[in-house]
Design an enzyme around this catalytic site. Structure first.
Site, PDB file in Angstrom:
ATOM      1  N   SER A   1       6.439  -4.359  -2.199  1.00 42.53           N
ATOM      2  CA  SER A   1       5.987  -3.093  -2.543  1.00 42.53           C
ATOM      3  C   SER A   1       6.075  -2.034  -1.596  1.00 42.53           C
ATOM      4  O   SER A   1       7.528  -1.972  -1.079  1.00 42.53           O
ATOM      5  CB  SER A   1       4.507  -3.230  -2.960  1.00 42.53           C
ATOM      6  OG  SER A   1       3.969  -2.052  -3.628  1.00 42.53           O
ATOM      7  N   TRP A   2       5.306  -1.673  -0.915  1.00 47.26           N
ATOM      8  CA  TRP A   2       5.471  -0.451   0.109  1.00 47.26           C
ATOM      9  C   TRP A   2       6.233  -1.204   1.453  1.00 47.26           C
ATOM     10  O   TRP A   2       6.645  -0.879   2.079  1.00 47.26           O
ATOM     11  CB  TRP A   2       4.156   0.139   0.529  1.00 47.26           C
ATOM     12  CG  TRP A   2       4.066   0.649   1.914  1.00 47.26           C
ATOM     13  CD1 TRP A   2       3.457  -0.013   3.168  1.00 47.26           C
ATOM     14  CD2 TRP A   2       4.742   1.639   2.627  1.00 47.26           C
ATOM     15  NE1 TRP A   2       3.624   0.594   4.243  1.00 47.26           N
ATOM     16  CE2 TRP A   2       4.503   1.651   3.867  1.00 47.26           C
ATOM     17  CE3 TRP A   2       5.769   2.430   2.147  1.00 47.26           C
ATOM     18  CZ2 TRP A   2       5.108   2.318   4.807  1.00 47.26           C
ATOM     19  CZ3 TRP A   2       6.270   3.582   3.118  1.00 47.26           C
ATOM     20  CH2 TRP A   2       5.974   3.589   4.593  1.00 47.26           C
TER      21      TRP A   2
ATOM     22  N   GLY B   1       1.013  -1.226  -0.019  1.00 47.14           N
ATOM     23  CA  GLY B   1       0.048   0.011   0.084  1.00 47.14           C
ATOM     24  C   GLY B   1       0.926   1.269  -0.068  1.00 47.14           C
ATOM     25  O   GLY B   1       1.511   1.596  -1.203  1.00 47.14           O
TER      26      GLY B   1
ATOM     27  N   ASP C   1       7.480  -5.165 -13.897  1.00 45.19           N
ATOM     28  CA  ASP C   1       6.757  -4.546 -12.744  1.00 45.19           C
ATOM     29  C   ASP C   1       6.391  -2.650 -13.227  1.00 45.19           C
ATOM     30  O   ASP C   1       7.523  -2.007 -13.414  1.00 45.19           O
ATOM     31  CB  ASP C   1       7.472  -4.370 -11.623  1.00 45.19           C
ATOM     32  CG  ASP C   1       6.824  -3.859 -10.083  1.00 45.19           C
ATOM     33  OD1 ASP C   1       5.821  -3.123 -10.361  1.00 45.19           O
ATOM     34  OD2 ASP C   1       7.099  -4.382  -9.227  1.00 45.19           O
TER      35      ASP C   1
ATOM     36  N   HIS D   1       4.144  -6.849 -11.226  1.00 48.84           N
ATOM     37  CA  HIS D   1       4.284  -6.280  -9.644  1.00 48.84           C
ATOM     38  C   HIS D   1       3.646  -7.203  -8.535  1.00 48.84           C
ATOM     39  O   HIS D   1       4.246  -7.310  -7.454  1.00 48.84           O
ATOM     40  CB  HIS D   1       3.587  -4.960  -9.645  1.00 48.84           C
ATOM     41  CG  HIS D   1       3.770  -4.451  -8.177  1.00 48.84           C
ATOM     42  ND1 HIS D   1       4.920  -3.808  -7.694  1.00 48.84           N
ATOM     43  CD2 HIS D   1       2.710  -4.163  -7.218  1.00 48.84           C
ATOM     44  CE1 HIS D   1       4.618  -3.290  -6.487  1.00 48.84           C
ATOM     45  NE2 HIS D   1       3.389  -3.551  -5.938  1.00 48.84           N
TER      46      HIS D   1
END
Length: 388
Positions: free
Chosen positions: A180-181, A113, A336, A364
């Site tokens: 990711s985050w 996120g 990605d 991704h």
């Protein structure tokens, strides 16, 4: 402060003292030798945080690694033996759960996120017989409360929360896993508390630099997904299109709930439509859910408009020396679009000691078969090293 803990009847007591788990690292910088691997709240009055939807999102309950998406290779689904809530500030309470082996090697999963929350499928890359698997929803996300809250919600608040959760669960040190985050947060946490980290697995590297945000939110990725970009772009009047992150921030923090929700869905849909090499309809449907979208978009935008609350654009790369001695794996999809490979490549060059794997036929999402397989492989390599 513990709220509503639901321990499994068969689980052993979680407050029992355990020996410190073995650690995977190299000799720290300054004494490396050959570089050979060796094993080594109380709550106060809660303030109200305003957001137009306050309940946890139903979409967050969906498995991020749905069995229909990942054909083979992941571990069978396991259920938590313990769930609970931990009050981490006078505003926020975070949801957490534990599954796998209560006496196993601890690993903490850091979701993406920011604002996406965890889902049951996140447990499936870990061997449940070996790992004590800890998942938690970050501030304002998933089942944590208040939902979609931006107050007292920064990278360093989350780093502090991870430490509070580790201490709350009586875990001396643990493995860190983030995509990711989650990779951003994993780096920030590990660089702040390197003595508490036994190994690191990162996926879809995001260093929260200006060029990464510009690529995805200011028109770069639109060259690949123009059909997905136009609804995101067209929601913003032409005179405000010089900075989409700022324009969306204005709407995501609007006093009008209708504007908040519409902005949230546009923001979320843009990411959901670009997360896979081949678009995934189930993933795209998440963007249609008001509750999920509100937390996802509001919190994500809040972090991005504030440059991740990092001291400098290159902060995470500049501090790699603090974790260079920890055994680590980097998994990156070649195509990605959300977190393009330039960031993984820069991290790889700054941290050549970390094992670097590029998945040639993936974007991704951790749901993609090749990425899921490499993530499972990384956790198994750390497992096997710890067993020696």
């Amino acid at each position: 402060m513990i709220i509503g803990r639901l321990p499994h009847a068969l689980a052993s007591p979680l407050r029992a003292h355990r020996p410190t788990p073995p650690r995977l690292s190299r000799t720290p910088p300054g004494g490396r030798g050959s570089g050979r691997l060796h094993l080594l709240a109380e709550g106060t009055r809660r303030r109200r945080c305003r957001a137009s939807v306050s309940s946890a999102p139903a979409a967050a309950e969906r498995m991020e690694m749905d069995p229909s998406e990942v054909k083979k290779g992941l571990y069978a689904q396991v259920e938590p033996y313990d769930t609970g809530s931990l009050k981490v500030s006078d505003v926020h309470t975070i949801y957490y759960e534990q599954s796998g082996n209560p006496q196993g090697h601890p690993v903490v999963f850091l979701h993406g996120g920011p604002g996406a929350g965890t889902s049951p499928g996140n447990r499936r890359v870990f061997d449940p017989e070996f790992y004590r698997i800890v998942l938690f929803d970050q501030r304002g996300a998933g089942r944590s409360t208040p939902h979609a809250c931006l107050e007292q919600n920064t990278t360093w608040d989350l780093v502090a929360d991870i430490e509070k959760l580790r201490e709350h669960l009586d875990i001396p040190e643990w493995q860190v896993f983030g995509g990711s985050w989650g990779s951003t947060l994993a780096l920030a946490y590990s660089q702040t508390h390197p003595d508490k980290v036994t190994g690191i697995v990162l996926r879809g590297i995001f260093l929260l630099r200006k060029k990464e945000l510009d690529w995805f939110y200011e028109g770069g990725a639109a060259a690949i997904f123009p059909d997905a970009w136009e609804p995101f772009r067209d929601f913003i009047p032409e005179e405000e299109r010089n900075c989409f992150i700022a324009a969306y921030s204005k709407r995501l923090t609007s006093s009008d709930p209708t504007i908040q929700i519409e902005a949230a869905k546009r923001w979320t849909m843009w990411e959901m439509m670009t997360a896979h090499l081949i678009q995934n309809n189930d993933n795209i449907k998440r963007g249609e859910d008001d509750k999920f979208s509100l937390a996802f978009a509001r919190i994500e935008n809040h972090y991005f408009v504030n440059k991740g609350f990092l001291p400098s654009d290159s902060y995470l790369l500049d501090n790699v020396d603090k974790i260079r001695h920890i055994k680590a794996f980097i998994v990156q999809g070649r195509y990605d679009v959300c977190c393009p490979m330039m960031s993984a490549w820069d991290l790889h060059k700054a941290w050549p000691e970390a094992e670097f794997k590029v998945v040639p036929d993936a974007g991704h999402s951790a749901n993609e078969v090749g990425i899921a397989s490499e993530l499972k492989s990384a956790t198994e390599k750390l497992r096997d090293m710890l067993r020696k």
